[in-house]
Design an enzyme around this catalytic site. Structure first.
Site, PDB file in Angstrom:
ATOM      1  N   HIS A  97      96.556  63.975  50.243  1.00  0.00           N
ATOM      2  CA  HIS A  97      96.805  63.173  51.445  1.00  0.00           C
ATOM      3  C   HIS A  97      95.483  63.008  52.213  1.00  0.00           C
ATOM      4  CE1 HIS A  97      98.234  61.950  55.369  1.00  0.00           C
ATOM      5  NE2 HIS A  97      99.344  61.564  54.763  1.00  0.00           N
ATOM      6  N   GLU A 137      94.770  63.202  55.215  1.00  0.00           N
ATOM      7  CA  GLU A 137      94.515  64.238  56.233  1.00  0.00           C
ATOM      8  C   GLU A 137      93.962  65.507  55.585  1.00  0.00           C
ATOM      9  OE1 GLU A 137      98.424  64.066  57.997  1.00  0.00           O
ATOM     10  OE2 GLU A 137      97.957  62.067  58.742  1.00  0.00           O
ATOM     11  N   GLU A 175      97.983  54.865  50.640  1.00  0.00           N
ATOM     12  CA  GLU A 175      98.068  54.957  52.092  1.00  0.00           C
ATOM     13  C   GLU A 175      96.720  54.615  52.709  1.00  0.00           C
ATOM     14  OE1 GLU A 175     101.418  57.893  53.272  1.00  0.00           O
ATOM     15  OE2 GLU A 175      99.634  59.059  52.866  1.00  0.00           O
ATOM     16  N   GLY A 205      99.830  56.532  61.017  1.00  0.00           N
ATOM     17  CA  GLY A 205     100.079  56.981  62.387  1.00  0.00           C
ATOM     18  C   GLY A 205      99.503  56.075  63.455  1.00  0.00           C
ATOM     19  N   ASN A 240     107.207  62.612  54.759  1.00  0.00           N
ATOM     20  CA  ASN A 240     106.168  63.615  54.951  1.00  0.00           C
ATOM     21  C   ASN A 240     106.261  64.061  56.399  1.00  0.00           C
ATOM     22  OD1 ASN A 240     103.841  65.082  55.221  1.00  0.00           O
ATOM     23  ND2 ASN A 240     102.431  63.367  54.871  1.00  0.00           N
ATOM     24  N   TRP A 241     106.863  65.216  56.594  1.00  0.00           N
ATOM     25  CA  TRP A 241     107.098  65.674  57.977  1.00  0.00           C
ATOM     26  C   TRP A 241     105.813  66.172  58.633  1.00  0.00           C
ATOM     27  CZ3 TRP A 241     112.289  68.951  57.564  1.00  0.00           C
ATOM     28  CH2 TRP A 241     113.315  68.107  57.102  1.00  0.00           C
ATOM     29  N   LYS A 242     104.787  66.388  57.857  1.00  0.00           N
ATOM     30  CA  LYS A 242     103.510  66.919  58.381  1.00  0.00           C
ATOM     31  C   LYS A 242     103.767  68.208  59.172  1.00  0.00           C
ATOM     32  CE  LYS A 242     101.631  62.311  58.149  1.00  0.00           C
ATOM     33  NZ  LYS A 242     100.704  61.298  58.656  1.00  0.00           N
ATOM     34  N   SER A 267     102.487  53.798  58.630  1.00  0.00           N
ATOM     35  CA  SER A 267     103.315  53.118  59.634  1.00  0.00           C
ATOM     36  C   SER A 267     104.450  52.295  59.030  1.00  0.00           C
ATOM     37  CB  SER A 267     102.450  52.271  60.563  1.00  0.00           C
ATOM     38  OG  SER A 267     101.501  53.093  61.226  1.00  0.00           O
ATOM     39  N   GLY A 277     105.718  58.934  57.319  1.00  0.00           N
ATOM     40  CA  GLY A 277     105.354  60.021  58.223  1.00  0.00           C
ATOM     41  C   GLY A 277     106.253  60.004  59.451  1.00  0.00           C
ATOM     42  N   GLY A 278     105.768  59.413  60.518  1.00  0.00           N
ATOM     43  CA  GLY A 278     106.479  59.403  61.800  1.00  0.00           C
ATOM     44  C   GLY A 278     107.959  59.040  61.707  1.00  0.00           C
TER      45      GLY A 278
HETATM   46  P1  PGA Z   1     102.888  57.408  59.092  1.00  0.00           P
HETATM   47  O1  PGA Z   1     102.297  58.476  58.031  1.00  0.00           O
HETATM   48  O2  PGA Z   1     104.143  56.842  58.464  1.00  0.00           O
HETATM   49  O3  PGA Z   1     103.176  58.217  60.324  1.00  0.00           O
HETATM   50  O4  PGA Z   1     101.844  56.380  59.302  1.00  0.00           O
HETATM   51  C1  PGA Z   1     102.362  58.247  56.661  1.00  0.00           C
HETATM   52  C2  PGA Z   1     101.697  59.389  55.922  1.00  0.00           C
HETATM   53  O5  PGA Z   1     100.640  59.845  56.365  1.00  0.00           O
HETATM   54  O6  PGA Z   1     102.201  59.853  54.874  1.00  0.00           O
END
Ligand code: PGA
Length: 250
Positions: A96, A98, A168, A174, A9-11, A213, A234-235
């Site tokens: 998600h 967010e 998640e 994050g 997930n590149w966000k 994470s 994500g990251g």
């Molecule tokens: P993260 O994000 O790996 O940066 O914690 C995961 C996500 O929100 O899909």
């Protein structure tokens, strides 16, 4: 055997040029990983088309990070599931945390988005997960159960057969804090039992990904758990080497 999935997930990261470079590196390096692992990358809308084109014919599938709740019309700024599907994109992340937190997405909205996704042949990656205060109050099971009941339970058996779930915990996204492999397994097994209440045996085939994470140093331990079928990253998905190293965690 359930599908093993590592989804990135590149966000709201990468320019189109950077995204193209990233997907090319992921495709090239994916040769180092067992064919049994399914890679998915989810870039921002602006480069979805380019990334999907670059990934065509490779083992890397492409997903969007969201889709509109409506089919078409006067919805300024929205992107429909049909538009996404027309690019050769196969997946869409929905729900998600967010999106729930910053854009007020409720189960009512998510039901409509799920319908749009299925109507256009996209496989939803439906995200669930509790906030820190909910975990601390030991309400995580009930929160996740409601997120599933209010949306997934409305699917037909046929739709359910084409669904990916991502667990998640919001406190792990994050933050560098990861759920322990035991915490992940505990709640993944619980999620599967909730799915089985409604869909029976079919729940055995649903891939349930862990997100929050997840990185090369912890992926192997988490993926080793029986009910963890991969990760939503994500990251660590923004560096091809790390993303691929996570794939090697199986
Ligand atoms: P993260 O994000 O790996 O940066 O914690 C995961 C996500 O929100 O899909």
């Amino acid at each position: 055997m359930r599908k093993k999935i590592v989804a990135g997930n590149w966000k709201m990261n990468t320019t189109p040029a950077e995204g193209l470079e990233l997907v090319k590196n992921v495709i090239a390096q994916s040769a180092e990983v067992c064919e049994c692992v399914n890679f998915i990358v989810c870039p921002p809308f602006t480069h979805l088309s380019q990334v999907a084109e670059a990934a065509k014919g490779s083992r890397v599938a492409v997903g969007a990070q969201n889709c509109a709740a409506e089919a078409k019309g006067a919805y300024t700024g929205e992107v429909s599931a049909a538009m996404i599907a027309s690019l050769g994109v196969k997946y869409v992340i929905l729900g998600h945390s967010e999106r729930r937190e910053y854009y007020g997405e409720t189960s009512a909205t998510l039901n409509k988005k799920m319908e749009q996704a299925y109507a256009n042949g996209l496989t939803p990656i439906y995200c669930v997960g509790e906030r820190l205060e909910e975990r601390e109050a030991e309400r995580h099971f009930e929160v996740v159960k409601a997120q599933i009941e209010e949306v997934v339970f409305n699917l037909t058996a046929e739709q359910f057969a084409d669904l990916v779930i991502a667990y998640e915990p919001v406190w792990a996204i994050g933050t560098g804090k990861t759920a322990t492999a035991e915490q992940a397994e505990e709640i993944h097994a619980y999620i599967r039992s909730v799915l089985a209440e409604k869909f029976g045996e079919a729940a055995e085939s649903t891939p349930i990904l862990y997100g929050g994470s997840c990185k090369p140093s912890n992926a192997e331990e988490i993926f080793a758990k029986e009910n963890v079928d991969g990760g939503l990253i994500g990251g660590a998905a923004l560096k091809a080497e790390d993303f691929i190293a996570i794939g090697k965690g199986f």
